[in-house]
Design a protein around this motif. Sequence first.
Motif, PDB file in Angstrom:
ATOM      1  N   TYR A  18       0.821  -1.208   0.000  1.00 20.83           N
ATOM      2  CA  TYR A  18       0.000   0.000   0.000  1.00 20.83           C
ATOM      3  C   TYR A  18       0.854   1.257   0.000  1.00 20.83           C
ATOM      4  O   TYR A  18       1.824   1.359   0.752  1.00 20.83           O
ATOM      5  CB  TYR A  18      -0.919   0.025   1.222  1.00 20.83           C
ATOM      6  CG  TYR A  18      -1.862  -1.143   1.269  1.00 20.83           C
ATOM      7  CD1 TYR A  18      -2.974  -1.192   0.431  1.00 20.83           C
ATOM      8  CD2 TYR A  18      -1.632  -2.206   2.121  1.00 20.83           C
ATOM      9  CE1 TYR A  18      -3.846  -2.268   0.453  1.00 20.83           C
ATOM     10  CE2 TYR A  18      -2.494  -3.292   2.155  1.00 20.83           C
ATOM     11  CZ  TYR A  18      -3.594  -3.311   1.325  1.00 20.83           C
ATOM     12  OH  TYR A  18      -4.443  -4.380   1.339  1.00 20.83           O
ATOM     13  N   MET A  26      -7.093  10.184   7.091  1.00 18.64           N
ATOM     14  CA  MET A  26      -7.952   9.020   6.842  1.00 18.64           C
ATOM     15  C   MET A  26      -7.146   7.892   6.191  1.00 18.64           C
ATOM     16  O   MET A  26      -7.343   6.719   6.523  1.00 18.64           O
ATOM     17  CB  MET A  26      -9.141   9.404   5.954  1.00 18.64           C
ATOM     18  CG  MET A  26     -10.114  10.335   6.642  1.00 18.64           C
ATOM     19  SD  MET A  26     -10.774   9.680   8.193  1.00 18.64           S
ATOM     20  CE  MET A  26     -11.800   8.371   7.588  1.00 18.64           C
ATOM     21  N   GLY A  27      -6.251   8.247   5.293  1.00 17.30           N
ATOM     22  CA  GLY A  27      -5.401   7.238   4.677  1.00 17.30           C
ATOM     23  C   GLY A  27      -4.503   6.561   5.696  1.00 17.30           C
ATOM     24  O   GLY A  27      -4.358   5.338   5.703  1.00 17.30           O
ATOM     25  N   SER A  30      -6.380   4.209   7.871  1.00 24.59           N
ATOM     26  CA  SER A  30      -6.788   2.987   7.169  1.00 24.59           C
ATOM     27  C   SER A  30      -5.709   1.903   7.227  1.00 24.59           C
ATOM     28  O   SER A  30      -6.009   0.725   7.021  1.00 24.59           O
ATOM     29  CB  SER A  30      -7.139   3.292   5.714  1.00 24.59           C
ATOM     30  OG  SER A  30      -5.972   3.576   4.962  1.00 24.59           O
TER      31      SER A  30
END
Length: 63
Positions: A18, A26-27, A30
Amino acid sequence: MKSIDKYNYDIDAVCGRYVIDAKSIMGLLSLGIPKEIFIVIHTNNKDVISKFEEDIFKWKVEE
């Protein structure tokens, strides 16, 4: 605390397969709590890289 937004360059957080925008809370959330995150700042400006390393080193967790 100073924000990563002060850097006018793209900054990525890489965790396994990733790659996310490190400026995105938010990333980052996650990702969960991974063992390692590699940070990539997209610039060749040595002064900016040095300052970024100083700032980010404050957050390094030793095992």
